[in-house]
Design a protein around this motif. Sequence first.
Motif, PDB file in Angstrom:
ATOM      1  N   SER A  71      -1.431   3.249  18.023  1.00  0.00           N
ATOM      2  CA  SER A  71      -2.844   2.919  17.799  1.00  0.00           C
ATOM      3  C   SER A  71      -3.482   3.985  16.916  1.00  0.00           C
ATOM      4  O   SER A  71      -3.088   5.162  16.937  1.00  0.00           O
ATOM      5  N   GLU A  72      -4.505   3.555  16.149  1.00  0.00           N
ATOM      6  CA  GLU A  72      -5.201   4.506  15.280  1.00  0.00           C
ATOM      7  C   GLU A  72      -6.547   4.860  15.911  1.00  0.00           C
ATOM      8  O   GLU A  72      -6.606   5.295  17.055  1.00  0.00           O
ATOM      9  N   ARG A  73      -7.656   4.594  15.204  1.00  0.00           N
ATOM     10  CA  ARG A  73      -8.979   4.985  15.734  1.00  0.00           C
ATOM     11  C   ARG A  73      -9.367   4.184  16.965  1.00  0.00           C
ATOM     12  O   ARG A  73     -10.131   4.644  17.807  1.00  0.00           O
ATOM     13  N   ASP A  74      -8.863   2.961  17.066  1.00  0.00           N
ATOM     14  CA  ASP A  74      -9.086   2.122  18.245  1.00  0.00           C
ATOM     15  C   ASP A  74      -7.915   1.164  18.352  1.00  0.00           C
ATOM     16  O   ASP A  74      -6.998   1.180  17.528  1.00  0.00           O
ATOM     17  N   ASP A  75      -7.963   0.310  19.369  1.00  0.00           N
ATOM     18  CA  ASP A  75      -6.837  -0.603  19.596  1.00  0.00           C
ATOM     19  C   ASP A  75      -6.769  -1.736  18.580  1.00  0.00           C
ATOM     20  O   ASP A  75      -5.788  -2.482  18.568  1.00  0.00           O
ATOM     21  N   ASP A  76      -7.801  -1.900  17.763  1.00  0.00           N
ATOM     22  CA  ASP A  76      -7.782  -2.933  16.733  1.00  0.00           C
ATOM     23  C   ASP A  76      -7.166  -2.431  15.439  1.00  0.00           C
ATOM     24  O   ASP A  76      -6.968  -3.197  14.503  1.00  0.00           O
ATOM     25  N   HIS A  77      -6.878  -1.146  15.363  1.00  0.00           N
ATOM     26  CA  HIS A  77      -6.218  -0.555  14.193  1.00  0.00           C
ATOM     27  C   HIS A  77      -4.900   0.057  14.650  1.00  0.00           C
ATOM     28  O   HIS A  77      -4.889   0.875  15.574  1.00  0.00           O
ATOM     29  N   VAL A  78      -3.811  -0.344  14.024  1.00  0.00           N
ATOM     30  CA  VAL A  78      -2.490   0.164  14.411  1.00  0.00           C
ATOM     31  C   VAL A  78      -1.749   0.666  13.188  1.00  0.00           C
ATOM     32  O   VAL A  78      -1.940   0.171  12.065  1.00  0.00           O
ATOM     33  N   LEU A  79      -0.900   1.662  13.426  1.00  0.00           N
ATOM     34  CA  LEU A  79      -0.012   2.206  12.393  1.00  0.00           C
ATOM     35  C   LEU A  79       1.396   1.696  12.662  1.00  0.00           C
ATOM     36  O   LEU A  79       1.942   1.910  13.753  1.00  0.00           O
ATOM     37  N   ILE A  80       1.968   1.012  11.682  1.00  0.00           N
ATOM     38  CA  ILE A  80       3.322   0.472  11.819  1.00  0.00           C
ATOM     39  C   ILE A  80       4.237   1.248  10.889  1.00  0.00           C
ATOM     40  O   ILE A  80       4.065   1.232   9.656  1.00  0.00           O
ATOM     41  N   SER A 127       8.077   4.050   4.755  1.00  0.00           N
ATOM     42  CA  SER A 127       6.652   3.748   4.628  1.00  0.00           C
ATOM     43  C   SER A 127       5.987   3.550   5.981  1.00  0.00           C
ATOM     44  O   SER A 127       6.635   3.232   6.981  1.00  0.00           O
ATOM     45  N   VAL A 128       4.655   3.735   5.986  1.00  0.00           N
ATOM     46  CA  VAL A 128       3.816   3.479   7.143  1.00  0.00           C
ATOM     47  C   VAL A 128       2.586   2.725   6.653  1.00  0.00           C
ATOM     48  O   VAL A 128       2.054   3.026   5.574  1.00  0.00           O
ATOM     49  N   THR A 129       2.139   1.733   7.416  1.00  0.00           N
ATOM     50  CA  THR A 129       1.031   0.873   6.995  1.00  0.00           C
ATOM     51  C   THR A 129      -0.003   0.810   8.102  1.00  0.00           C
ATOM     52  O   THR A 129       0.342   0.678   9.285  1.00  0.00           O
ATOM     53  N   LEU A 130      -1.285   0.903   7.696  1.00  0.00           N
ATOM     54  CA  LEU A 130      -2.398   0.767   8.631  1.00  0.00           C
ATOM     55  C   LEU A 130      -2.896  -0.672   8.594  1.00  0.00           C
ATOM     56  O   LEU A 130      -3.241  -1.187   7.523  1.00  0.00           O
ATOM     57  N   TYR A 131      -2.937  -1.324   9.752  1.00  0.00           N
ATOM     58  CA  TYR A 131      -3.381  -2.713   9.847  1.00  0.00           C
ATOM     59  C   TYR A 131      -4.630  -2.795  10.713  1.00  0.00           C
ATOM     60  O   TYR A 131      -4.760  -2.071  11.708  1.00  0.00           O
ATOM     61  N   LYS A 132      -5.544  -3.690  10.329  1.00  0.00           N
ATOM     62  CA  LYS A 132      -6.618  -4.103  11.223  1.00  0.00           C
ATOM     63  C   LYS A 132      -6.163  -5.407  11.858  1.00  0.00           C
ATOM     64  O   LYS A 132      -6.038  -6.440  11.187  1.00  0.00           O
ATOM     65  N   VAL A 133      -5.916  -5.372  13.164  1.00  0.00           N
ATOM     66  CA  VAL A 133      -5.247  -6.472  13.843  1.00  0.00           C
ATOM     67  C   VAL A 133      -6.089  -7.740  13.820  1.00  0.00           C
ATOM     68  O   VAL A 133      -5.584  -8.836  13.551  1.00  0.00           O
ATOM     69  N   LYS A 157      -4.641  -8.064   8.384  1.00  0.00           N
ATOM     70  CA  LYS A 157      -4.392  -7.618   7.014  1.00  0.00           C
ATOM     71  C   LYS A 157      -4.196  -6.108   6.990  1.00  0.00           C
ATOM     72  O   LYS A 157      -4.737  -5.374   7.813  1.00  0.00           O
ATOM     73  N   PRO A 158      -3.393  -5.618   6.007  1.00  0.00           N
ATOM     74  CA  PRO A 158      -3.195  -4.173   5.865  1.00  0.00           C
ATOM     75  C   PRO A 158      -4.387  -3.525   5.164  1.00  0.00           C
ATOM     76  O   PRO A 158      -4.991  -4.110   4.264  1.00  0.00           O
ATOM     77  N   LEU A 159      -4.730  -2.319   5.614  1.00  0.00           N
ATOM     78  CA  LEU A 159      -5.819  -1.572   4.986  1.00  0.00           C
ATOM     79  C   LEU A 159      -5.295  -0.505   4.031  1.00  0.00           C
ATOM     80  O   LEU A 159      -5.849  -0.316   2.946  1.00  0.00           O
ATOM     81  N   CYS A 160      -4.257   0.210   4.430  1.00  0.00           N
ATOM     82  CA  CYS A 160      -3.671   1.271   3.600  1.00  0.00           C
ATOM     83  C   CYS A 160      -2.176   1.332   3.860  1.00  0.00           C
ATOM     84  O   CYS A 160      -1.696   0.893   4.912  1.00  0.00           O
ATOM     85  N   SER A 161      -1.467   1.900   2.923  1.00  0.00           N
ATOM     86  CA  SER A 161      -0.034   2.087   3.076  1.00  0.00           C
ATOM     87  C   SER A 161       0.390   3.354   2.348  1.00  0.00           C
ATOM     88  O   SER A 161      -0.124   3.655   1.263  1.00  0.00           O
ATOM     89  N   TRP A 162       1.318   4.095   2.968  1.00  0.00           N
ATOM     90  CA  TRP A 162       1.810   5.329   2.371  1.00  0.00           C
ATOM     91  C   TRP A 162       3.337   5.343   2.444  1.00  0.00           C
ATOM     92  O   TRP A 162       3.933   4.828   3.395  1.00  0.00           O
ATOM     93  N   THR A 163       3.951   5.956   1.426  1.00  0.00           N
ATOM     94  CA  THR A 163       5.408   6.003   1.334  1.00  0.00           C
ATOM     95  C   THR A 163       5.840   7.401   0.931  1.00  0.00           C
ATOM     96  O   THR A 163       5.256   7.997   0.008  1.00  0.00           O
ATOM     97  N   VAL A 164       6.856   7.908   1.659  1.00  0.00           N
ATOM     98  CA  VAL A 164       7.411   9.202   1.260  1.00  0.00           C
ATOM     99  C   VAL A 164       8.293   8.992   0.035  1.00  0.00           C
ATOM    100  O   VAL A 164       8.780   7.885  -0.219  1.00  0.00           O
ATOM    101  N   LYS A 165       8.506  10.060  -0.732  1.00  0.00           N
ATOM    102  CA  LYS A 165       9.226   9.910  -1.997  1.00  0.00           C
ATOM    103  C   LYS A 165      10.699   9.596  -1.771  1.00  0.00           C
ATOM    104  O   LYS A 165      11.235   9.785  -0.677  1.00  0.00           O
ATOM    105  N   GLN A 166      11.333   9.134  -2.827  1.00  0.00           N
ATOM    106  CA  GLN A 166      12.731   8.727  -2.781  1.00  0.00           C
ATOM    107  C   GLN A 166      13.610   9.865  -2.288  1.00  0.00           C
ATOM    108  O   GLN A 166      13.443  11.017  -2.678  1.00  0.00           O
ATOM    109  N   GLY A 167      14.542   9.545  -1.429  1.00  0.00           N
ATOM    110  CA  GLY A 167      15.446  10.549  -0.882  1.00  0.00           C
ATOM    111  C   GLY A 167      15.021  11.065   0.476  1.00  0.00           C
ATOM    112  O   GLY A 167      15.823  11.690   1.179  1.00  0.00           O
ATOM    113  N   ARG A 168      13.755  10.834   0.849  1.00  0.00           N
ATOM    114  CA  ARG A 168      13.281  11.238   2.166  1.00  0.00           C
ATOM    115  C   ARG A 168      13.146  10.007   3.065  1.00  0.00           C
ATOM    116  O   ARG A 168      13.068   8.885   2.575  1.00  0.00           O
TER     117      ARG A 168
END
Length: 721
Positions: free
Chosen positions: A29-38, A44-50, A54-65
Motif C-alpha cells: 500500500s502507498e499513501r492509503d489503501d486505494d493506492h498500491v505499489l506493484i 520496474s515498479v508501478t503506482l496504481y490508483k485502484v 489506472k497507473p499513475l507513475c512507473s519507475w524502472t531501474v537501469k539495464q543490468g540491475r
Amino acid sequence: MAALYEGYTLCGLVPAQNLTSSGVHGIKSERDDDHVLITDSARSVTLYKVSDQKPLCSWTVKQGRSLTCPVVYNSITKEYVAVSDNKVIQIWKEDDISLDKAFKATLSSDVWQVHSTQGAEPVVLFQRGAVRFLDSILAAPQQTVEDVLAHEEDLRWSTHLVADSQHCVIFTTEQKGDHFLYLQRLNPNSLQKYRLEREELGLCPLSFSVALREKHICLLYLYPNGRVYQSVVPLRAVGSDDGSQTLTLPRTLLLSLSVGEGHLEAASALILDEAHVAVVGVPHPSAGAGKDFLCIWNIHFQTLQAGKEMAGKIYGQLWRFSNKLFIPHGKSLSVIRYECPKSCLAIAVGKMRQARIEECKGPSSVPSWSNVLHGEKVEPPRTADARKTRMSRRTQSAPSLSIEQILELIKTEPVEKVQQEVGAFISSSNTTDLQLVAGRLASALVSRSLADLTFYTGGLLSQLVQSRNLCYSICPDLLLLALEKRDYFLCQLCLQFFPDIPEAITCACLKAFISMTDSDANILNLDPASVSFMDMLITKDNAQDGSQNGCSYTSVKNDSLEIMDGAVPKENTQTPLEETCPVSLNKAVLLNEILQASYSENCLLPHLKDLSSQHALVFLQYLQFLYLKYSQDAFPQRKELRSPTLNQVMDWVCMVLDTHFTVLVMTPEAKGLLFKLHTFVKSQVKLFSELGKIGSSLQEINKMKAKKEIGQYSIEIIELY
C-alpha cells in the motif's frame, strides 16, 4: 454471510515462461489503501490508483540491475524505498522521473526485505536475520550487521507490524526440514525464537499470514495437505529475549481442506478477520478437478461462505488492502471486493430472527467441529436414550465396507443395493465419523441422481440432512435435485437444517410450493411438528369477541371507516376473525418453512420480484391469515411446535409489497387485500406509538432519585402526563 463481489482487472501480467511465477514480486500500500505499489519480478515498479483502475507513475531501474524485493512507501518522508541487486538501497520521490539520479547507498550485507507501515519508520531485514531501522542503516551503510541465523538456515517469509508504538518484525526460516519463527522487537530490542511443530511427511508451509489481536500475534499457516493451523505468539517477551532459547510454538488446527489427489503446489491462506480466512489455490468442495477458486471460509463455524472461480493458472499469491483482495491469475491481476459481517451465529446463518428455533429442534449430540479437528473426545449426554443407543451399537457389527468402497458402490450399483449398503453404513457409523463423510456421501448420491434419471434415493438424502452434518455449500445441488424430483419433504428438511441457502434458491422453493396443486400437497408426508401447528391454527375454534394484540375488530372497523369515508367494499365487511386459510394445510406448512429461512433482505428482494402477480397475491393472503391468527389474544404460542414468528410474517409482508406494489395496485382482486393490510399496519402503528409513550414514562420514572427519608413503608403518587 461473507460475500465475494464482481472483480475487475487492475493490470496485465507477464508470467514466467514456465508458468511457475506470476511476475508480481509484491504489492504494497502507498499513501492509503486505494493506492498500491506493484513491483514486478524484472526491473520496474508501478503506482496504481485502484478505484480508477489506472497507473499513475512507473519507475524502472537501469539495464543490468533488478529489484530484489518489493518497493515500499515511507509515509513519514513521502519517499519510495527500493532494493536492487540485494545490497543497493534507492530512495526517490513521486516527482522523480528517472531512478538514475535517485539517492543510492550500498550496504555491507544482502537485504531480504524492507518493511514499512503507515505512520512508522521503515525497517530493514537482512538475509541473515539482522533487523535495523532504515535511518540507522543510511547513517552508516557499510556498518557490520550480525548473523542471527544458524548455518544452512534460510529465510522463507517475513512481515512487520506496530503494536503500542513497538515495532515487531516477524520472519520464518527453514533449516534441514525444521521451521522456525522469529519475533524481533525494536525499541527496546528483544528476539524470541520458536520452533514450529513438524507436519506429516516433512511438508513445508506454503503461506503465512498474521493479525494482531488483544496484544497477541495470531499466525496462520497453510500446508500442502490442506491443513490450516493457527499459533498465538505473545507480544511480551517470554523467557530469554536474546534468541538463544528456542521455544516450541503450540498450534491449533483451524481447517482441514480437501485437496483431492496429491498435495497443493501453489496456494495461500490469508486472515481477513477473527472469523474469516481467504484461501486461494485449494479445490472447491463441490467443483471438479482442474478448477481454481478463491474462497472465504468461516473458521468459527467451519463453513464455506463464498467462492469465485478464477480463470487461468493460480500462482498461490494473495494480498489484502482494506476490503479488497488482489489475486494474480492467468495473465491478469484481479481486484475482488469482499464483505465479512461480524462473526456471530445469527449472522453466520443469515437473518435468523426466531430465537426459539433451537428449542424446536431439540438437543443435539453432534460435537463441535473444533472437537473433531482437534481430536478431542466428547461424550454424548448421559440420558436413557443415549445409553440405549450405545447398547444397540454394541450389538451391531462394524461396517463391512469402507467409505471409499461405499462411494464406488454408489457409482454403479442399483438403487436397492445402494439403499441397503449406504443405509447400513450410516446407521453403524458413529457421530464423529459420519460428520466427516456426510458431505462426500451426499455429493456422490446427488451426482448419480443427476446423471441417471432412474436413480434417486430420497430416503438416504433425508437421513443425511437430518443428521445435521450437511449445509448447502457442501452439496449445493441437493436442494435443487429435491425440487426437480418434487421431494418436498426433503426440501422441508433442507430449509430447516441448512443455514446457508442462497436467497435465489429460497425463492425457487417459494415458487414451487405456491405452484403446487392442493391434490399434490395433500398426499405429502411432512414434519409432524409443523403439521400439528398448522392443524391447530386452522381448526381451532378461537373466540370471536374480545380484543386482539393491537388489532381489535372495533379498531379495525373504525379505521376502515376513517380511510374509506364509510364506503367499505362488500368483500371487506366480514369480520377479520372469519378469515379462512387460502391454501391447503400441507402447502401452508411448506410456506412456513420459507418464512423461517435465513436470508439477507438486499439479496432476497431481486429474486422475490420473479413471483407472478397471482402467486404474490396468494402469498399475501396467507400472510394476512397468519397475522390475524397471531393477533388474537386467545391464540396459544406453543414453543414445542415449529412455527414462524409474528416479526417474520410482517417482514415478508413488507418485502412482498415492496417488490409487487405497482402490480398489486393495478390488480382488481388485490384491492380488498391491500385495504385490509393498510388497516392492520395502522393499528400496529397505534399500538407501538402507545408503547413508546409508556416506555418514555417508565424511563423518566427510572431516572427519578429516591428520597433518603423514605422509610420501610410509604405511599407515593406519580403523575404521568
